[in-house]
Design an enzyme around this catalytic site. Structure first.
Site, PDB file in Angstrom:
ATOM      1  N   ARG A  38      -9.562   0.886   3.147  1.00 26.82           N
ATOM      2  CA  ARG A  38      -8.583   1.698   2.783  1.00 26.82           C
ATOM      3  C   ARG A  38      -7.075   0.988   2.320  1.00 26.82           C
ATOM      4  O   ARG A  38      -6.336   1.479   1.725  1.00 26.82           O
ATOM      5  CB  ARG A  38      -8.151   2.798   3.765  1.00 26.82           C
ATOM      6  CG  ARG A  38      -9.328   3.884   3.676  1.00 26.82           C
ATOM      7  CD  ARG A  38      -8.824   5.198   4.376  1.00 26.82           C
ATOM      8  NE  ARG A  38      -7.400   5.380   4.566  1.00 26.82           N
ATOM      9  CZ  ARG A  38      -6.488   5.476   5.622  1.00 26.82           C
ATOM     10  NH1 ARG A  38      -7.025   5.354   6.737  1.00 26.82           N
ATOM     11  NH2 ARG A  38      -5.277   5.710   5.161  1.00 26.82           N
ATOM     12  N   ARG A  62       0.011  14.965  13.041  1.00 32.01           N
ATOM     13  CA  ARG A  62       0.702  14.505  12.136  1.00 32.01           C
ATOM     14  C   ARG A  62       1.276  15.602  11.201  1.00 32.01           C
ATOM     15  O   ARG A  62       0.596  15.771  10.350  1.00 32.01           O
ATOM     16  CB  ARG A  62       0.019  13.329  11.497  1.00 32.01           C
ATOM     17  CG  ARG A  62      -0.010  11.970  12.226  1.00 32.01           C
ATOM     18  CD  ARG A  62      -0.966  11.200  11.405  1.00 32.01           C
ATOM     19  NE  ARG A  62      -0.103  10.386  10.754  1.00 32.01           N
ATOM     20  CZ  ARG A  62      -0.456   9.276   9.761  1.00 32.01           C
ATOM     21  NH1 ARG A  62      -1.769   9.030   9.658  1.00 32.01           N
ATOM     22  NH2 ARG A  62       0.465   8.760   8.979  1.00 32.01           N
ATOM     23  N   LYS A 110       0.695  -1.293  -0.070  1.00 35.18           N
ATOM     24  CA  LYS A 110       0.133  -0.090   0.052  1.00 35.18           C
ATOM     25  C   LYS A 110       0.805   1.206   0.131  1.00 35.18           C
ATOM     26  O   LYS A 110       0.708   2.138  -0.938  1.00 35.18           O
ATOM     27  CB  LYS A 110      -1.030  -0.089   1.483  1.00 35.18           C
ATOM     28  CG  LYS A 110      -1.452   1.252   1.542  1.00 35.18           C
ATOM     29  CD  LYS A 110      -2.366   1.328   2.935  1.00 35.18           C
ATOM     30  CE  LYS A 110      -2.789   2.602   3.452  1.00 35.18           C
ATOM     31  NZ  LYS A 110      -1.746   3.226   4.118  1.00 35.18           N
ATOM     32  N   ASN A 111       1.728   1.453   0.826  1.00 34.65           N
ATOM     33  CA  ASN A 111       2.619   2.523   1.107  1.00 34.65           C
ATOM     34  C   ASN A 111       3.341   3.076   0.001  1.00 34.65           C
ATOM     35  O   ASN A 111       3.971   3.954  -0.435  1.00 34.65           O
ATOM     36  CB  ASN A 111       3.104   2.616   2.213  1.00 34.65           C
ATOM     37  CG  ASN A 111       2.342   2.910   3.445  1.00 34.65           C
ATOM     38  OD1 ASN A 111       0.947   3.231   3.178  1.00 34.65           O
ATOM     39  ND2 ASN A 111       2.844   2.715   4.710  1.00 34.65           N
ATOM     40  N   ASP A 153       3.017   0.202  12.287  1.00 33.69           N
ATOM     41  CA  ASP A 153       1.997  -0.308  11.529  1.00 33.69           C
ATOM     42  C   ASP A 153       1.675  -1.770  11.906  1.00 33.69           C
ATOM     43  O   ASP A 153       0.576  -2.172  11.485  1.00 33.69           O
ATOM     44  CB  ASP A 153       1.981  -0.214   9.917  1.00 33.69           C
ATOM     45  CG  ASP A 153       1.858   1.182   9.431  1.00 33.69           C
ATOM     46  OD1 ASP A 153       1.521   2.277  10.377  1.00 33.69           O
ATOM     47  OD2 ASP A 153       1.944   1.618   8.120  1.00 33.69           O
ATOM     48  N   CYS A 164      -5.147   7.986   8.845  1.00 34.24           N
ATOM     49  CA  CYS A 164      -5.194   7.691  10.180  1.00 34.24           C
ATOM     50  C   CYS A 164      -5.020   8.771  11.092  1.00 34.24           C
ATOM     51  O   CYS A 164      -3.943   9.424  11.223  1.00 34.24           O
ATOM     52  CB  CYS A 164      -4.559   6.296  10.388  1.00 34.24           C
ATOM     53  SG  CYS A 164      -4.922   4.942   9.372  1.00 34.24           S
TER      54      CYS A 164
HETATM   55  C1  UD1 Z   1       3.883   6.820   6.853  1.00 33.07           C
HETATM   56  C2  UD1 Z   1       2.779   5.744   6.321  1.00 33.07           C
HETATM   57  C3  UD1 Z   1       2.398   5.062   7.636  1.00 33.07           C
HETATM   58  C4  UD1 Z   1       3.220   4.677   8.518  1.00 33.07           C
HETATM   59  C5  UD1 Z   1       4.418   5.731   8.840  1.00 33.07           C
HETATM   60  C6  UD1 Z   1       5.703   5.165   9.815  1.00 33.07           C
HETATM   61  C7  UD1 Z   1       2.100   6.370   4.182  1.00 33.07           C
HETATM   62  C8  UD1 Z   1       1.246   6.851   3.325  1.00 33.07           C
HETATM   63  N1  UD1 Z   1       1.992   6.012   5.540  1.00 33.07           N
HETATM   64  O1  UD1 Z   1       3.185   7.727   7.143  1.00 33.07           O
HETATM   65  O2  UD1 Z   1       1.230   4.180   7.507  1.00 33.07           O
HETATM   66  O3  UD1 Z   1       2.841   4.404   9.912  1.00 33.07           O
HETATM   67  O4  UD1 Z   1       4.898   6.298   7.589  1.00 33.07           O
HETATM   68  O5  UD1 Z   1       6.201   4.178   9.003  1.00 33.07           O
HETATM   69  O6  UD1 Z   1       3.113   5.860   3.855  1.00 33.07           O
HETATM   70  N2  UD1 Z   1       6.737  13.970  11.510  1.00 33.07           N
HETATM   71  C9  UD1 Z   1       6.853  15.264  11.839  1.00 33.07           C
HETATM   72  N3  UD1 Z   1       6.827  16.210  10.656  1.00 33.07           N
HETATM   73  C10 UD1 Z   1       6.823  15.806   9.430  1.00 33.07           C
HETATM   74  C11 UD1 Z   1       6.582  14.683   9.237  1.00 33.07           C
HETATM   75  C12 UD1 Z   1       6.720  13.546  10.131  1.00 33.07           C
HETATM   76  O7  UD1 Z   1       6.718  15.740  12.946  1.00 33.07           O
HETATM   77  O8  UD1 Z   1       6.663  16.727   8.622  1.00 33.07           O
HETATM   78  C13 UD1 Z   1       6.970  12.957  12.515  1.00 33.07           C
HETATM   79  C14 UD1 Z   1       5.299  12.252  12.595  1.00 33.07           C
HETATM   80  O9  UD1 Z   1       4.280  13.139  13.429  1.00 33.07           O
HETATM   81  C15 UD1 Z   1       5.614  11.033  13.263  1.00 33.07           C
HETATM   82  C16 UD1 Z   1       7.047  10.615  12.763  1.00 33.07           C
HETATM   83  O10 UD1 Z   1       7.627  11.909  12.273  1.00 33.07           O
HETATM   84  O11 UD1 Z   1       5.771  11.137  14.692  1.00 33.07           O
HETATM   85  C17 UD1 Z   1       7.180   9.925  11.629  1.00 33.07           C
HETATM   86  O12 UD1 Z   1       6.133  10.041  10.747  1.00 33.07           O
HETATM   87  P1  UD1 Z   1       6.321   9.727   9.165  1.00 33.07           P
HETATM   88  O13 UD1 Z   1       7.141   8.798   9.107  1.00 33.07           O
HETATM   89  O14 UD1 Z   1       6.555  11.015   8.285  1.00 33.07           O
HETATM   90  O15 UD1 Z   1       5.141   8.913   8.728  1.00 33.07           O
HETATM   91  P2  UD1 Z   1       3.753   9.256   7.768  1.00 33.07           P
HETATM   92  O16 UD1 Z   1       4.548   9.710   6.350  1.00 33.07           O
HETATM   93  O17 UD1 Z   1       2.831  10.300   7.867  1.00 33.07           O
END
Ligand code: UD1
Length: 420
Positions: free
Chosen positions: A397, A122, A22-23, A305, A117
């Site tokens: 989803r 986030r 998915k991702n 996840d 989610c």
């Molecule tokens: C992606 C995945 C999600 C998975 C996550 C961690 C997709 C669509 N989703 O989510 O399924 O659970 O990776 O493996 O691929 N953060 C910040 N600022 C930012 C970005 C992130 O503070 O600009 C923080 C987030 O709040 C979180 C951490 O960094 O605490 C990791 O987030 P991130 O790896 O970016 O996850 P997603 O891309 O949202």
């Protein structure tokens, strides 16, 4: 309203084919927008997030055609706007990749703040800091993220934490930046490598994906190509845990066993046998399940996840287990629902503790997000009596043919529609 109804305590046995990740799909489909030509993506999971993303790309002016359930042809040559559709883009998290793709290709992108989610706050500040380092202007107004640049110029970008989304988004935009971009403290998840491989196949110059330093040498344009997506690590893990929680014997097929190492190690600690082949894993218990401690982390650590599914399994094992969530600040909301089925988990901040020995008993519950839905299904499969799970749209989803795959393994699971 749709519900999943499970009559539990049937040991699940047999083989299950795992679909595309998915991702990875949710990064590669928007990355195809950057190509400007025709790309064919194979092994896409047939899930709502992919369909919504394809619709969002069509609304930009591209032509998207499913050649079959798992193969999408995207002609991004006809894209005529840099403004994403609000309703579609807010349905999922991955719409944020349209920022990097449209910014790179057209120098401008307007995309609403993403959905997805709810694990607490986030932010996407790392994405925006990265775009700014490449020379873009970023504005947040009226729920929209607006990024623009006369020209993107390569830069050295250090991520405060190895964010998956920021790494991929910056990588996609930087494909078109003049000179060299270096992303440091980059995420290393398999879908980062998959996205880089796809972009390289259509002409990008990315090296180091899969390590914490990714280098991108800018190119002027990208070409076309056909690409097959890797198997889904989280779908795989969910069925591996299903084997353990139902005292069954499941072979997950069409997978990359290496991607499962963090879960395989924990299942072995818990007294499960995990037999490995070139593209499959077979999982079954080898005695009573033993508790263990799990700490989520970035790849190659234990994936966040799989945390809800694993915490559910640990409730049924012997002894005390401690689950620590380090990636998101609020990813235990599902535990209140799991408690309706009898889970004995105590949460304190980012830690959940179970004393184990729980026998779930069927009840009516509701999924709070995608993977919490999977955790409730797993608990229902292990539970005495009937479990009814609401909010199944969360599951749609991210899991393809969830009920029919479980049914083929011997589960008593159906989907019903009920008037509210
Ligand atoms: C992606 C995945 C999600 C998975 C996550 C961690 C997709 C669509 N989703 O989510 O399924 O659970 O990776 O493996 O691929 N953060 C910040 N600022 C930012 C970005 C992130 O503070 O600009 C923080 C987030 O709040 C979180 C951490 O960094 O605490 C990791 O987030 P991130 O790896 O970016 O996850 P997603 O891309 O949202």
């Amino acid at each position: 309203m749709e519900y999943i109804v499970i009559n539990g305590q049937k040991p699940l046995k047999g083989c299950v084919q795992i679909g595309g990740a998915k991702n990875a799909a949710l990064a590669i489909v928007p990355a195809a927008v950057a190509s400007g030509g025709v790309c064919i993506i194979d092994n896409l999971p047939d899930i709502n997030d992919v369909h919504n993303l394809a619709n969002a790309i069509e609304k930009l002016g591209a032509t998207c055609r499913f050649l079959d359930k798992h193969t999408l042809e995207i002609n991004a040559g006809s894209i005529n706007t840099h403004i994403a559709d609000y309703d579609l883009a807010t349905k999922m998290r991955a719409s944020y990749y349209l920022l990097g793709a449209l910014l790179g290709r057209f120098g401008e992108a307007h995309v609403p703040m993403p959905g997805g989610c709810d694990f607490g706050y986030r932010p996407i500040d790392y994405h925006l800091k990265g775009f700014e380092a490449l020379g873009a202007k970023c504005v947040l107004e009226h729920g929209w993220v607006k990024v623009s640049a006369e020209k993107l110029i390569g830069a050295e970008i250090y991520l405060d934490c190895p964010s998956v989304g920021a790494t991929i988004n910056i990588m996609i935009a930087a494909v078109f930046a003049e000179g060299t971009t270096q992303i440091e403290n980059a995420a290393r998840e398999p879908h980062i490598v998959d996205t880089a491989n796809f972009l390289n196949m259509i002409g990008a110059k990315i090296s180091g994906a899969g390590t914490d330093i990714i280098k991108i040498n800018g190119v002027e344009s990208l070409g076309c190509g056909r690409y097959t997506i890797i198997p889904d690590q989280i779908e795989t893990g969910t069925y591996m845990i299903a084997a353990a929680i139902t005292d069954g014997d499941i072979t997950v097929k069409n997978i990359i066993p290496k991607h499962m190492d963090p879960l395989t190690a924990k299942l072995r600690d818990m007294n499960c046998q995990v037999e490995e082949g070139p593209d499959y894993l077979r999982v079954y218990r080898d005695g009573e399940l033993k508790g263990c401690d799990v700490r989520t982390s970035y790849y190659p650590g234990f994936p966040t996840d799989l945390q809800p599914q694993m915490a559910t399994l640990l409730c049924t094992a012997s002894g005390t287990s401690v689950v620590t969530e380090t990636v998101f600040n609020n990813r235990f909301q599902y535990i209140n629902e799991l408690k309706r089925l009898g889970a004995n988990l105590k949460v304190d901040g980012r830690t959940a503790v179970t004393k184990g020995h729980c026998v779930f008993t069927g009840a009516q519950v509701g999924a709070t997000d995608l993977r919490s839905g999977a955790a409730l299904v797993l608990a229902g499969l292990a539970a005495r009596g009937e479990t009814t799970i609401g909010n199944v749209y969360h599951l749609d989803r991210g899991y393809e043919c969830f009920e029919s795959k479980f049914r083929s393994l011997g589960a008593d699971i159906t989907r019903i529609e009920r008037d509210e």
